[in-house]
Design an enzyme around this catalytic site. Structure first.
Site, PDB file in Angstrom:
ATOM      1  CD  GLU A 266     -30.714   7.123 -37.961  1.00  0.00           C
ATOM      2  OE1 GLU A 266     -30.038   7.012 -38.915  1.00  0.00           O
ATOM      3  OE2 GLU A 266     -30.456   7.841 -37.078  1.00  0.00           O
ATOM      4  CB  CYS A 362     -19.251  13.510 -30.495  1.00  0.00           C
ATOM      5  SG  CYS A 362     -19.847  12.580 -31.964  1.00  0.00           S
TER       6      CYS A 362
END
Length: 426
Positions: A266, A362
């Site tokens: 991350e 997404c």
């Protein structure tokens, strides 16, 4: 002074329509019992913004001039409460909107009287107001970006004729999905008939916040759960979650492959802190690395048996969850698709022979999903599509017997975020 709930909604609307920014995830966290009102009010304002402004326009002395954003926000909030929130009194809906218009940072003081006059007239026939607003075309609430996303969702399934049906479904707030992490689920969570480990909140029952805060369960979208229900029976000893925060998919990977070494990447410091906290609370062992995923992959020499690349994307498949999405500026698609391709290229270099890579976004837009698979087939012929999901989760042209290598559920037959994914093995 407007109530905190209404002030929070006004700030969120100014963020979307003034700054073209997303509604922050924690925008309502400190509202307590008033959060339900704020969520309903904000959701309706965002989902009906176009028709709300169209209804107001002919009531203005000079419609061609328009009105400042502060006036638009105050009127929209007042109209939504009068038309669709019967539990709010006329007095509260009108007076709070007038007070909002009178605030210097969120309203437009000279239009205090205008807001008062329009809303008082509307309050005389709330049912008639709702009927007038509902009669306006749904296309008013659907900017070109949303139109394109809907078509992209429906084209693979030959269902473009159902665009209005899909749009209407996306205007309903999503029903949350959950997974158990420890013990038994609380009352009100019922099994999903299509996903064995997925739980849905029964209608009318309270959100299970204490259960979640105790670390006994987690919220995870239905599509994310289905994505990670892939069928794969080869040994997995090293796993990479390339874009890991906030940690839901990392948690699922660790539970699916106990004993495997798990690396979670991350780049943003705050998201790294949240990721570490989440994994620690859930008892998940993982090496959390703060780094740009593309740069880390390009300089790494390790190999992984399983790589999940849930890449940064436009988010076009999250319209139901993020009703502000249609109103944002979407001019960064070339940057995003370039980053996605770079990440895919770098991840492919780190995939061990016989390993599995799952790329997911997404988004319904083909250039963020299926186009990358077609490009990669030419650039890396050593990578082969592999069918790992049930056929019902794929588009008809991509189904191989009972399985599919491309995750693209039919948006009208599948309740969940709009994901695209494909699986490759080396």
């Amino acid at each position: 002074m407007p109530t905190p709930a209404r002030l929070h909604v006004a700030h969120a609307l100014h963020e979307v329509f003034g700054e073209k920014g997303r509604v922050p995830d924690i925008w309502d966290r400190d509202l307590g019992e008033d959060a339900a009102l704020a969520q309903a009010l904000l959701g309706l304002c965002l989902r009906r913004w176009g028709r709300l402004q169209a209804w107001v326009k002919p009531k203005l002395k000079d419609p061609a001039r328009g009105v400042p954003l502060g006036t638009q926000v105050a009127l929209a909030m007042g109209l939504v409460q009068l038309a669709w929130l019967p539990g709010v009194s006329d007095h509260a809906a009108v007076n709070e909107a007038v007070e909002l218009a009178a605030t210097r940072d969120l309203g437009f003081v000279p239009h205090k009287g205008l807001v008062n006059a329009i809303l008082r007239r509307a309050a005389k026939d709330r049912a008639g107001l709702a009927a007038e607003l509902e009669a306006l075309p749904a296309t008013l609430d659907r900017p070109p970006a949303a139109e394109r996303a809907l078509r992209a969702a429906l084209v693979p399934h030959g269902a473009v004729a159902d665009l209005e049906v899909l749009w209407a479904r996306l205007q309903q707030p999503p029903r949350p999905s959950f997974r158990v992490l420890a013990g038994e689920p609380p009352e009100g969570l019922v099994p999903d008939p299509q996903l064995p480990d997925c739980l849905r909140l029964a209608e009318g029952l309270p959100f299970p916040r204490p259960w979640l805060e105790a670390g006994h369960g987690m919220v995870q979208d239905r599509s994310s759960q289905a994505l990670l229900s892939y069928r794969w029976d080869r040994p997995v000893t090293r796993i990479l979650d390339a874009c890991a925060a906030p940690g839901g998919k990392t948690t699922t990977l660790a539970r699916r492959h106990p004993g495997a070494q798990l690396t979670a990447l991350e780049v943003h410091p705050r998201r790294v802190a949240r990721l570490r906290q989440t994994l620690q609370q859930r008892g998940i062992e993982a090496q959390v690395v703060q780094a740009d995923a593309a740069e880390w992959l390009e300089r790494s020499e390790g190999a992984f048996d399983l790589i999940l690349l849930d890449a940064p994307c436009s988010g076009s498949g999250t319209i139901q969850k993020h009703p502000e999405w249609p109103w944002l500026v979407h001019d960064d698609l070339p940057r995003l698709t370039g980053l996605q391709r770079r990440l895919l290229t770098a991840a492919a270099e780190r995939l061990a022979p016989g390993g599995l890579i799952i790329y997911a976004v997404c988004s319904w837009l083909p250039e963020e999903g299926i186009a990358h698979r077609d490009w990669l087939a030419e650039a890396r012929p050593d990578l082969r599509p592999t069918a790992v999901w049930p056929a019902a989760l794929g588009a008809p042209a991509e189904v191989e017997g009972e399985l599919t290598a491309c995750f693209r559920p039919h948006p009208l037959r599948w309740e969940g975020e709009g994901f695209q994914a494909f699986a490759l093995t080396r």
